[in-house]
Design a protein around this motif. Structure first.
Motif, PDB file in Angstrom:
ATOM      1  N   UNK A 122     -34.764 -42.239  14.374  1.00 18.93           N
ATOM      2  CA  UNK A 122     -35.179 -42.251  15.781  1.00 18.93           C
ATOM      3  C   UNK A 122     -36.291 -41.231  16.030  1.00 18.93           C
ATOM      4  N   UNK A 123     -36.629 -41.042  17.300  1.00 19.66           N
ATOM      5  CA  UNK A 123     -37.694 -40.103  17.665  1.00 19.66           C
ATOM      6  C   UNK A 123     -37.271 -38.664  17.370  1.00 19.66           C
ATOM      7  N   UNK A 124     -38.262 -37.814  17.117  1.00 25.44           N
ATOM      8  CA  UNK A 124     -38.008 -36.404  16.842  1.00 25.44           C
ATOM      9  C   UNK A 124     -37.423 -35.718  18.085  1.00 25.44           C
ATOM     10  N   UNK A 125     -36.253 -35.097  17.914  1.00 26.86           N
ATOM     11  CA  UNK A 125     -35.612 -34.412  19.038  1.00 26.86           C
ATOM     12  C   UNK A 125     -35.931 -32.920  19.045  1.00 26.86           C
ATOM     13  N   UNK A 183     -35.047 -25.495  18.755  1.00 26.12           N
ATOM     14  CA  UNK A 183     -36.317 -25.744  19.455  1.00 26.12           C
ATOM     15  C   UNK A 183     -36.440 -27.237  19.760  1.00 26.12           C
ATOM     16  N   UNK A 184     -36.068 -27.665  20.974  1.00 25.21           N
ATOM     17  CA  UNK A 184     -36.155 -29.091  21.307  1.00 25.21           C
ATOM     18  C   UNK A 184     -37.597 -29.521  21.562  1.00 25.21           C
ATOM     19  N   UNK A 216     -33.661 -35.892  14.337  1.00 26.55           N
ATOM     20  CA  UNK A 216     -34.168 -37.081  15.027  1.00 26.55           C
ATOM     21  C   UNK A 216     -33.008 -37.770  15.728  1.00 26.55           C
ATOM     22  N   UNK A 217     -33.108 -37.846  17.044  1.00 22.09           N
ATOM     23  CA  UNK A 217     -32.085 -38.495  17.859  1.00 22.09           C
ATOM     24  C   UNK A 217     -32.759 -39.265  18.975  1.00 22.09           C
ATOM     25  N   UNK A 226     -31.356 -38.810  12.280  1.00 22.10           N
ATOM     26  CA  UNK A 226     -32.184 -38.463  11.141  1.00 22.10           C
ATOM     27  C   UNK A 226     -32.222 -36.955  10.974  1.00 22.10           C
ATOM     28  N   UNK A 227     -32.140 -36.487   9.740  1.00 15.34           N
ATOM     29  CA  UNK A 227     -32.245 -35.060   9.427  1.00 15.34           C
ATOM     30  C   UNK A 227     -33.238 -34.931   8.283  1.00 15.34           C
ATOM     31  N   UNK A 228     -34.229 -34.057   8.429  1.00 14.33           N
ATOM     32  CA  UNK A 228     -35.250 -33.937   7.384  1.00 14.33           C
ATOM     33  C   UNK A 228     -35.769 -32.515   7.293  1.00 14.33           C
ATOM     34  N   UNK A 229     -36.316 -32.208   6.117  1.00 11.50           N
ATOM     35  CA  UNK A 229     -36.914 -30.900   5.891  1.00 11.50           C
ATOM     36  C   UNK A 229     -37.323 -30.730   4.449  1.00 11.50           C
TER      37      UNK A 229
END
Length: 382
Positions: A122-125, A183-184, A216-217, A226-229
């Motif tokens: 989804x979009x970056x939260x 940091x939203x 990402x929510x 989504x979780x990324x790094x």
């Protein structure tokens, strides 16, 4: 397809993508790992089981771009045992050849055209420091349920309100929660989702230290997180978002408040647990300046040890399953912990006492670590 990549780079990427490979795939192609290289020198490895997807992106020297699907677990075993030399991977007929120094392997390809399309997050939260996120997830996930007939309890509840994020897990007998600042992307963003605890724990542990983690929510209709790094990303389906109001249970009026050094307390509990059998609790008797730790298995063995402690309020005699105590104390990284009780039959709250700075006579109570661990005691029969 043909490319060359550093062996350790490949091993790390394959290990990440292999995390999602199902032991018993519903479809044969789901046992595959997708390998894709572009003429810009980007290497992507991915795995997907319809519930969770994992992607790793790294750089490679690409001679010919392309994409193939190979048996994932076999590739993982091979790469893990390669010598420390550059790895060449290329297609040859119906095979993918993996060559590293004197070692060469040929893997029969799977039909890549049958592989399902990987879900897009989804979009970056927003973002959160990776070390902070990994610590918070590790603090709460020991309290997640293991009973798959109650899926909600096998997840991590993530609540977001502006720049505050809460993570919580419960198995009905305890609650572990952590509050942190993130940091939203949108200061007014709010969300409440439940993510499979095992998936989130594996992801948080595997993302490279020092990297920011992006979350990402989307909106209420979205079913993915989504979780990324650090070139690593995952998506996971969300569980049912119905969850207990855990925050209201982490506050109360406590008639007994004990403060104790964490390290010796943990060691004493471990020693006492040596004489316990499954289901046998450890008994804690707090008085003004000490805690007496006792355990026994019938008449066959017993343990008894006293430690210094500071108690404010009424003396209390309370018992807990030893592993529940140890799980809660494992989430505390300060020198002292606080245990707050009101009754031997009611839940007790374990929190960290912030360490005092060198120039302070007492710890700064305002510098709350954000960690809360509520556990139900075992009823004492005598």
């Amino acid at each position: 397809m043909e490319f060359r990549v550093d062996r350790q780079t490949l091993a790390d990427a394959v290990a990440w993508a292999a995390r999602t490979l199902p032991a018993r795939p519903a479809l044969p192609v789901l046992a595959g790992m997708l390998i894709e290289v572009t003429d810009q020198g980007e290497l992507t490895l991915a795995g997907f089981d319809y519930e969770v997807s994992a992607r790793a992106k790294d750089e490679a020297t690409v001679t010919e771009p392309g994409r193939v699907l190979v048996p994932g677990r076999l590739l993982s075993d091979i790469v893990r045992n390669l010598p420390p030399q550059p790895v060449d991977i290329f297609t040859k007929g119906s095979e993918v050849v993996v060559r590293c120094g004197p070692a060469e392997f040929g893997l029969l390809t799977l039909p890549v055209e049958d592989y399902p399309t990987l879900p897009e997050p989804p979009a970056r939260a927003g973002t959160v420091p990776g070390d902070l996120f990994a610590t918070a997830v590790a603090q709460v996930t020991p309290a997640a349920g293991r009973d798959d007939t109650l899926p909600m309890l096998t997840g991590v509840r993530i609540d977001i309100e502006g720049d505050t994020m809460w993570l919580a897990c419960t198995d009905r007998y305890r609650i572990a929660a952590r509050e942190l600042t993130w940091s939203p992307a949108d200061p007014g963003f709010t969300a409440g989702v439940v993510v499979p605890a095992r998936t989130l724990a594996d992801t948080a542990k595997a993302i490279k230290r020092g990297e920011d983690v992006a979350i990402d929510l989307g909106g209420t209709a979205d079913t993915l997180i989504g979780v990324s790094g650090g070139g690593r990303s995952m998506t996971s389906r969300l569980l049912d978002d119905q969850y207990i109001n855990y925050r209201s249970r982490l506050t109360g009026t406590w008639s007994s408040v004990a403060e104790i050094r964490v390290a010796p307390f943990v060691e004493a509990i471990k020693r006492a647990a040596l004489v316990t059998e499954r289901g046998t609790p450890i008994r804690l008797a707090f008085t003004a300046d000490e805690v007496r730790i006792r355990a026994a298995t019938g008449d066959s063995a017993r343990a008894n040890e006293s430690l210094g402690a500071q108690l404010t309020g009424d003396d209390i005699d309370i018992a807990f399953a030893p592993q529940y105590l140890l799980d809660g104390l494992a989430g505390i990284d300060t020198e002292y912990a606080r245990l707050e009780c009101s009754d031997p039959a009611k839940a007790a709250l374990l929190t960290a006492i912030p360490d005092k700075k060198d120039d302070e006579e007492a710890p700064d109570e305002a510098s709350d670590t954000g960690y809360r661990y509520l556990a139900m005691p075992v009823r004492l029969t005598s």
